[in-house]
Design a protein around this motif. Structure first.
Motif, short mmCIF file in Angstrom:
data_model
loop_
_atom_site.label_atom_id
_atom_site.label_comp_id
_atom_site.label_asym_id
_atom_site.label_seq_id
_atom_site.Cartn_x
_atom_site.Cartn_y
_atom_site.Cartn_z
N GLU A 78 0.86 -1.18 0.00
CA GLU A 78 0.00 0.00 0.00
C GLU A 78 0.89 1.23 0.00
O GLU A 78 1.95 1.24 0.64
N LYS A 79 0.49 2.24 -0.73
CA LYS A 79 1.30 3.44 -0.85
C LYS A 79 1.55 4.04 0.53
O LYS A 79 0.64 4.32 1.30
N GLY A 80 2.84 4.20 0.87
CA GLY A 80 3.24 4.77 2.15
C GLY A 80 3.34 3.79 3.28
O GLY A 80 3.82 4.14 4.37
N ASN A 81 2.94 2.52 3.06
CA ASN A 81 2.94 1.52 4.14
C ASN A 81 3.84 0.34 3.86
O ASN A 81 3.81 -0.67 4.56
N GLY A 82 4.67 0.44 2.82
CA GLY A 82 5.63 -0.62 2.55
C GLY A 82 5.06 -1.77 1.75
O GLY A 82 3.88 -1.82 1.42
N ALA A 83 5.95 -2.71 1.43
CA ALA A 83 5.60 -3.94 0.71
C ALA A 83 5.95 -5.11 1.60
O ALA A 83 6.96 -5.09 2.32
N TRP A 84 5.12 -6.16 1.53
CA TRP A 84 5.23 -7.26 2.48
C TRP A 84 5.06 -8.61 1.80
O TRP A 84 4.35 -8.72 0.80
N LEU A 85 5.68 -9.63 2.38
CA LEU A 85 5.47 -11.00 1.98
C LEU A 85 4.72 -11.72 3.09
O LEU A 85 5.21 -11.79 4.23
N SER A 86 3.54 -12.21 2.76
CA SER A 86 2.70 -12.96 3.69
C SER A 86 2.48 -12.24 5.02
O SER A 86 2.39 -12.88 6.07
N ASP A 87 2.41 -10.91 4.97
CA ASP A 87 2.11 -10.05 6.12
C ASP A 87 3.17 -10.08 7.21
O ASP A 87 3.01 -9.41 8.24
N ARG A 88 4.24 -10.83 7.02
CA ARG A 88 5.23 -10.99 8.09
C ARG A 88 6.58 -10.35 7.77
O ARG A 88 7.23 -9.81 8.65
N LYS A 89 6.99 -10.45 6.53
CA LYS A 89 8.33 -9.99 6.15
C LYS A 89 8.22 -8.72 5.33
O LYS A 89 7.62 -8.72 4.25
N ARG A 90 8.79 -7.63 5.83
CA ARG A 90 8.80 -6.40 5.04
C ARG A 90 9.84 -6.53 3.94
O ARG A 90 10.97 -6.98 4.18
N LEU A 91 9.48 -6.13 2.76
CA LEU A 91 10.35 -6.31 1.60
C LEU A 91 11.27 -5.12 1.40
O LEU A 91 10.86 -3.97 1.58
N ARG A 92 12.51 -5.43 1.01
CA ARG A 92 13.47 -4.41 0.61
C ARG A 92 14.21 -4.91 -0.61
O ARG A 92 14.58 -6.09 -0.69
N VAL A 93 14.43 -4.01 -1.57
CA VAL A 93 15.22 -4.40 -2.73
C VAL A 93 16.64 -4.73 -2.29
O VAL A 93 17.11 -4.26 -1.25
N ALA A 94 17.32 -5.54 -3.09
CA ALA A 94 18.68 -5.96 -2.76
C ALA A 94 19.62 -4.75 -2.72
O ALA A 94 19.38 -3.74 -3.38
N GLY A 95 20.71 -4.90 -1.98
CA GLY A 95 21.63 -3.78 -1.79
C GLY A 95 22.86 -3.81 -2.66
O GLY A 95 23.76 -2.97 -2.47
N ARG A 96 22.96 -4.73 -3.58
CA ARG A 96 24.15 -4.80 -4.42
C ARG A 96 24.29 -3.53 -5.24
O ARG A 96 23.31 -2.97 -5.69
N ARG A 97 25.53 -3.11 -5.49
CA ARG A 97 25.77 -1.81 -6.11
C ARG A 97 26.36 -1.90 -7.50
O ARG A 97 26.45 -0.88 -8.20
N HIS A 98 26.77 -3.09 -7.92
CA HIS A 98 27.47 -3.21 -9.21
C HIS A 98 26.76 -4.23 -10.09
O HIS A 98 26.39 -5.32 -9.62
#
Length: 264
Positions: free
Chosen positions: A130-150
């Motif tokens: 939901e806009k402003g409330n993050g993205a989630w997997l199965s309501d338990r794990k908040r999603l973040r894009v990977a941190g790789r830089r190259h």
């Protein structure tokens, strides 16, 4: 994560449609192997799932409009809200008993996508945003894009079509340029799953063109709410209407875009 009432409506519709697809999916392997038979079966499965989503959403929000892959545009009286629905993203996978497909639903309010659900019923993975409330997997794990830089460390997803159009020829040139620059290229067969997996860090970046609004809208919000950046090939904010996406964390999205832009 506590879901809003609106997101609950979307989740319930996606899960109900997903159960229908799962039952049909279990029958695919038993079909006679012929082009007409399985294709006709899958079309019916697709339409059944879309009807389920339509009925569930219409019951909950009767004034909202619809834009559906199979059913097209259905006007609403609300004037501000549109459900964007792909009842079976990954049809070819479904036809071949490959368990990578999804029910994908987004809600557009005005010009913005404000809520999204992507559900893979075989893997029972439910992605929500939901806009402003993050993205989630199965309501338990908040999603973040990977941190790789190259790019050299990145696994990058795309779609590969073989229909001989100008866009497909362009993509082959893009593949030739990107393949040696990255750790690997993947093609899942479902853009909704690609974008959900990008949001969850399984994929590092993604690019594709020739997409429809129902392909882009759910994943667009998912990636943004997971901290990712989405633009079109010109580097403009990714739109559900122009059918182009280049996505990833800020560093990888920029590097991928820089690699793509000179290729004509």
């Amino acid at each position: 994560m506590a879901r809003s009432a609106l997101l609950n409506v979307m989740v319930n519709a996606a899960i109900k449609a997903g159960r229908s697809l799962s039952r049909d999916f279990n029958e695919v392997e038993n079909l006679q192997v012929s082009r007409k038979g399985p294709a006709d079966f899958v079309s019916k499965a697709d339409l059944r799932a879309e009807q389920i989503v339509y009925e569930e959403l219409r019951k909950a929000r009767p004034t909202y409009a619809f834009l559906m892959e199979e059913g097209g545009v259905m006007e609403g009286t609300d004037g501000q809200h549109t459900w964007i629905v792909d009842p079976l993203d990954g049809t070819t996978n479904f036809l071949h008993s490959i368990p990578l497909f999804a029910v994908a639903i987004a809600l557009q309010r005005g010009e913005d996508i404000v809520a999204a659900v992507i559900y893979n019923p075989v893997m029972d993975e439910l992605y929500t945003a939901e806009k402003g409330n993050g993205a989630w997997l199965s309501d338990r794990k908040r999603l973040r894009v990977a941190g790789r830089r190259h790019l050299s460390d990145a696994v990058v997803a795309t779609g590969i079509k073989t229909q001989g159009t100008a866009n497909d020829a362009l993509q082959l040139r893009q593949l030739a340029a990107i393949n040696p620059a990255v750790a690997g290229i993947r093609r899942s067969g479902s853009i909704a799953i690609d974008m959900a997996w990008l949001a969850s860090g399984r994929f590092d970046a993604l690019w594709e063109a020739g997409l429809q609004p129902w392909d882009v809208a759910p994943g667009l919000l998912m990636v943004r709410e997971a901290g990712g950046l989405v633009t079109d090939y010109a580097g403009q904010p990714g739109s559900v209407w122009n059918g182009q996406i280049v996505a990833g964390n800020e560093a990888l999205q920029g590097a991928l875009l820089k690699t793509l832009q000179p290729i004509q």
